[in-house]
Design a protein around this motif. Structure first.
Motif, PDB file in Angstrom:
ATOM      1  N   LEU A 143     -47.089  -2.004 -63.554  1.00 61.73           N
ATOM      2  CA  LEU A 143     -47.944  -2.757 -62.640  1.00 61.73           C
ATOM      3  C   LEU A 143     -47.220  -3.155 -61.354  1.00 61.73           C
ATOM      4  CD1 LEU A 143     -49.953  -4.989 -65.129  1.00 61.73           C
ATOM      5  CD2 LEU A 143     -50.589  -2.816 -64.083  1.00 61.73           C
ATOM      6  N   ASN A 144     -45.913  -2.963 -61.298  1.00 60.76           N
ATOM      7  CA  ASN A 144     -45.189  -3.231 -60.061  1.00 60.76           C
ATOM      8  C   ASN A 144     -45.647  -2.307 -58.937  1.00 60.76           C
ATOM      9  OD1 ASN A 144     -42.903  -5.244 -60.712  1.00 60.76           O
ATOM     10  ND2 ASN A 144     -42.811  -3.796 -62.400  1.00 60.76           N
ATOM     11  N   ARG A 145     -46.145  -1.128 -59.301  1.00 59.86           N
ATOM     12  CA  ARG A 145     -46.529  -0.124 -58.306  1.00 59.86           C
ATOM     13  C   ARG A 145     -48.028  -0.078 -58.062  1.00 59.86           C
ATOM     14  NH1 ARG A 145     -42.819   4.465 -61.286  1.00 59.86           N
ATOM     15  NH2 ARG A 145     -40.798   3.479 -60.946  1.00 59.86           N
ATOM     16  N   CYS A 146     -48.807  -0.790 -58.856  1.00 61.49           N
ATOM     17  CA  CYS A 146     -50.259  -0.744 -58.745  1.00 61.49           C
ATOM     18  C   CYS A 146     -50.722  -1.309 -57.400  1.00 61.49           C
ATOM     19  CB  CYS A 146     -50.899  -1.533 -59.884  1.00 61.49           C
ATOM     20  SG  CYS A 146     -52.705  -1.553 -59.834  1.00 61.49           S
ATOM     21  N   ILE A 147     -51.623  -0.587 -56.718  1.00 61.40           N
ATOM     22  CA  ILE A 147     -52.148  -1.042 -55.420  1.00 61.40           C
ATOM     23  C   ILE A 147     -53.627  -1.419 -55.522  1.00 61.40           C
ATOM     24  CG2 ILE A 147     -50.458   0.219 -54.044  1.00 61.40           C
ATOM     25  CD1 ILE A 147     -52.621   2.380 -53.600  1.00 61.40           C
ATOM     26  N   LEU A 148     -54.157  -1.536 -56.740  1.00 58.71           N
ATOM     27  CA  LEU A 148     -55.539  -1.956 -56.981  1.00 58.71           C
ATOM     28  C   LEU A 148     -56.545  -1.051 -56.280  1.00 58.71           C
ATOM     29  CD1 LEU A 148     -55.096  -5.834 -56.638  1.00 58.71           C
ATOM     30  CD2 LEU A 148     -55.120  -4.468 -58.732  1.00 58.71           C
ATOM     31  N   CYS A 149     -56.261   0.247 -56.269  1.00 56.47           N
ATOM     32  CA  CYS A 149     -57.180   1.205 -55.656  1.00 56.47           C
ATOM     33  C   CYS A 149     -58.419   1.433 -56.498  1.00 56.47           C
ATOM     34  CB  CYS A 149     -56.469   2.527 -55.400  1.00 56.47           C
ATOM     35  SG  CYS A 149     -56.027   3.421 -56.915  1.00 56.47           S
ATOM     36  N   LYS A 150     -58.362   1.089 -57.774  1.00 55.84           N
ATOM     37  CA  LYS A 150     -59.457   1.223 -58.740  1.00 55.84           C
ATOM     38  C   LYS A 150     -59.744   2.667 -59.147  1.00 55.84           C
ATOM     39  CE  LYS A 150     -62.694  -1.129 -56.590  1.00 55.84           C
ATOM     40  NZ  LYS A 150     -63.957  -1.859 -56.352  1.00 55.84           N
ATOM     41  N   LEU A 151     -58.891   3.600 -58.783  1.00 59.34           N
ATOM     42  CA  LEU A 151     -59.129   4.984 -59.187  1.00 59.34           C
ATOM     43  C   LEU A 151     -59.104   5.133 -60.709  1.00 59.34           C
ATOM     44  CD1 LEU A 151     -57.186   7.084 -56.522  1.00 59.34           C
ATOM     45  CD2 LEU A 151     -59.641   7.139 -56.963  1.00 59.34           C
ATOM     46  N   GLY A 168     -59.029  -7.782 -62.737  1.00 57.79           N
ATOM     47  CA  GLY A 168     -59.269  -9.198 -62.969  1.00 57.79           C
ATOM     48  C   GLY A 168     -58.592 -10.049 -61.928  1.00 57.79           C
ATOM     49  N   GLY A 169     -58.973 -11.309 -61.841  1.00 55.36           N
ATOM     50  CA  GLY A 169     -58.354 -12.218 -60.888  1.00 55.36           C
ATOM     51  C   GLY A 169     -58.908 -12.069 -59.483  1.00 55.36           C
ATOM     52  N   HIS A 170     -58.404 -12.900 -58.566  1.00 53.07           N
ATOM     53  CA  HIS A 170     -58.871 -12.905 -57.188  1.00 53.07           C
ATOM     54  C   HIS A 170     -57.688 -13.023 -56.237  1.00 53.07           C
ATOM     55  CE1 HIS A 170     -63.048 -13.488 -58.545  1.00 53.07           C
ATOM     56  NE2 HIS A 170     -62.557 -14.371 -59.412  1.00 53.07           N
ATOM     57  N   GLY A 171     -57.856 -12.509 -55.035  1.00 52.95           N
ATOM     58  CA  GLY A 171     -56.822 -12.647 -54.013  1.00 52.95           C
ATOM     59  C   GLY A 171     -55.485 -12.108 -54.464  1.00 52.95           C
ATOM     60  N   VAL A 172     -54.417 -12.878 -54.215  1.00 53.20           N
ATOM     61  CA  VAL A 172     -53.079 -12.426 -54.600  1.00 53.20           C
ATOM     62  C   VAL A 172     -52.915 -12.372 -56.116  1.00 53.20           C
ATOM     63  CG1 VAL A 172     -51.991 -13.234 -52.468  1.00 53.20           C
ATOM     64  CG2 VAL A 172     -52.154 -14.782 -54.433  1.00 53.20           C
ATOM     65  N   LEU A 177     -56.322  -4.821 -65.559  1.00 52.73           N
ATOM     66  CA  LEU A 177     -56.474  -5.222 -66.948  1.00 52.73           C
ATOM     67  C   LEU A 177     -56.670  -3.993 -67.828  1.00 52.73           C
ATOM     68  CD1 LEU A 177     -59.025  -8.160 -66.497  1.00 52.73           C
ATOM     69  CD2 LEU A 177     -56.582  -8.386 -67.007  1.00 52.73           C
ATOM     70  N   VAL A 178     -56.185  -4.066 -69.054  1.00 58.96           N
ATOM     71  CA  VAL A 178     -56.383  -3.008 -70.037  1.00 58.96           C
ATOM     72  C   VAL A 178     -57.332  -3.515 -71.108  1.00 58.96           C
ATOM     73  CG1 VAL A 178     -55.284  -1.556 -71.782  1.00 58.96           C
ATOM     74  CG2 VAL A 178     -54.114  -2.008 -69.627  1.00 58.96           C
ATOM     75  N   ASN A 179     -58.367  -2.746 -71.391  1.00 61.06           N
ATOM     76  CA  ASN A 179     -59.384  -3.118 -72.366  1.00 61.06           C
ATOM     77  C   ASN A 179     -58.901  -2.770 -73.776  1.00 61.06           C
ATOM     78  OD1 ASN A 179     -61.718  -3.695 -73.773  1.00 61.06           O
ATOM     79  ND2 ASN A 179     -62.853  -1.910 -73.031  1.00 61.06           N
ATOM     80  N   SER A 180     -58.244  -3.720 -74.402  1.00 65.41           N
ATOM     81  CA  SER A 180     -57.788  -3.560 -75.784  1.00 65.41           C
ATOM     82  C   SER A 180     -57.575  -4.950 -76.387  1.00 65.41           C
ATOM     83  CB  SER A 180     -56.475  -2.765 -75.844  1.00 65.41           C
ATOM     84  OG  SER A 180     -55.394  -3.530 -75.364  1.00 65.41           O
ATOM     85  N   PRO A 181     -57.553  -5.064 -77.708  1.00 71.08           N
ATOM     86  CA  PRO A 181     -57.386  -6.383 -78.331  1.00 71.08           C
ATOM     87  C   PRO A 181     -56.137  -7.116 -77.864  1.00 71.08           C
ATOM     88  CG  PRO A 181     -58.106  -4.788 -79.966  1.00 71.08           C
ATOM     89  CD  PRO A 181     -57.810  -4.011 -78.723  1.00 71.08           C
TER      90      PRO A 181
END
Length: 242
Positions: A143-151, A168-172, A177-181
């Motif tokens: 997640l350090n590299r994730c840019i929230l592109c939503k691809l 999930g979350g807002h702003g900064v 999120l990963v959909n798992s228990p």
């Protein structure tokens, strides 16, 4: 037969009914800088790197429908300057250490930054504390590299039919999120054969035990700049073939 043409930096570009400006331009071999667009997925408008001027007004090329007679400005110093600012912000919001990243040379974020003339950070880095999820047997999530592109979110929902990822979350505080228990990749329905496993434009989702399989200097964007490598258009925009 095309539905008409529009002008892209003075060049006529044909489009079909329902085409966005970006889809028509890419199909015609004209590069519009982008990070969150893919021809197999529906519209998003998440990153705004594809922003152009249409008849003098700002618009996202990936969500704006093409129309006959439009005059579209794409690669001008002012527009590229705005894109460079967006890229600067993406770099400082995450932890992007390109020289040590195994995606270097094959990273769309890095290649687009080079294309826009970005040579280093303009702002102070955030250095966020983000986890690395290595729970999956064949894939890992950094997640350090994730840019929230939503691809990956859209690929998992629209193509794979699994809805493994969400934002999930807002702003900064916005995060993947990963959909798992347990909230981890290894406890989800994710598979290395999923389209979502290969669609990430950065190094956030990568296969295990294959790092640096292609030597630095021989990777996709090492061979040619991103503007010279328009994506293949095998599927129409929004086509969700599996």
């Amino acid at each position: 037969m095309s539905a008409g043409t529009f002008k892209l930096d003075g060049v006529d570009v044909a489009f079909d009914d329902g085409d966005t400006l970006l889809a028509a331009a890419q199909r015609a071999g004209h590069h519009v800088p982008h990070l969150c667009w893919h021809p197999r997925l529906g519209q998003s408008g998440a990153c705004r790197v594809c922003t152009v001027r249409v008849d003098g007004r700002w618009a996202a090329a990936c969500t704006t429908r093409a129309a006959a007679g439009q005059v579209v400005e794409n690669r001008t110093p002012a527009i590229d300057g705005q894109r460079r600012l967006l890229l600067q912000l993406l770099f400082v919001e995450g932890n992007h250490f390109c020289p040590s990243c195994e995606k270097s040379g094959d990273c769309l974020l890095q290649a687009t930054a080079y294309e826009m003339g970005m040579t280093g950070p303009q702002f102070e880095e955030f250095y966020p504390n983000r986890p690395v999820d290595a729970s999956h047997p064949t894939m890992w999530l950094d997640l350090n590299r994730c840019i929230l592109c939503k691809l990956c979110v859209r690929a998992s929902t629209e193509v794979d039919g699994k809805a493994v990822f969400a934002i999930g979350g807002h702003g900064v505080g916005a995060h993947l999120l990963v959909n798992s228990p347990s909230g981890t990749l290894g406890d989800s329905a994710f598979a290395d054969s999923d389209f979502a496993a290969s669609v990430c434009p950065v190094g956030a989702i990568l296969p295990k035990r294959r790092g640096f399989a292609v030597p630095v200097g021989q990777r996709r964007f090492d061979r040619a700049p991103v503007s010279a490598q328009v994506e293949p258009q095998g599927d129409r925009e929004g086509g969700h073939g599996r």
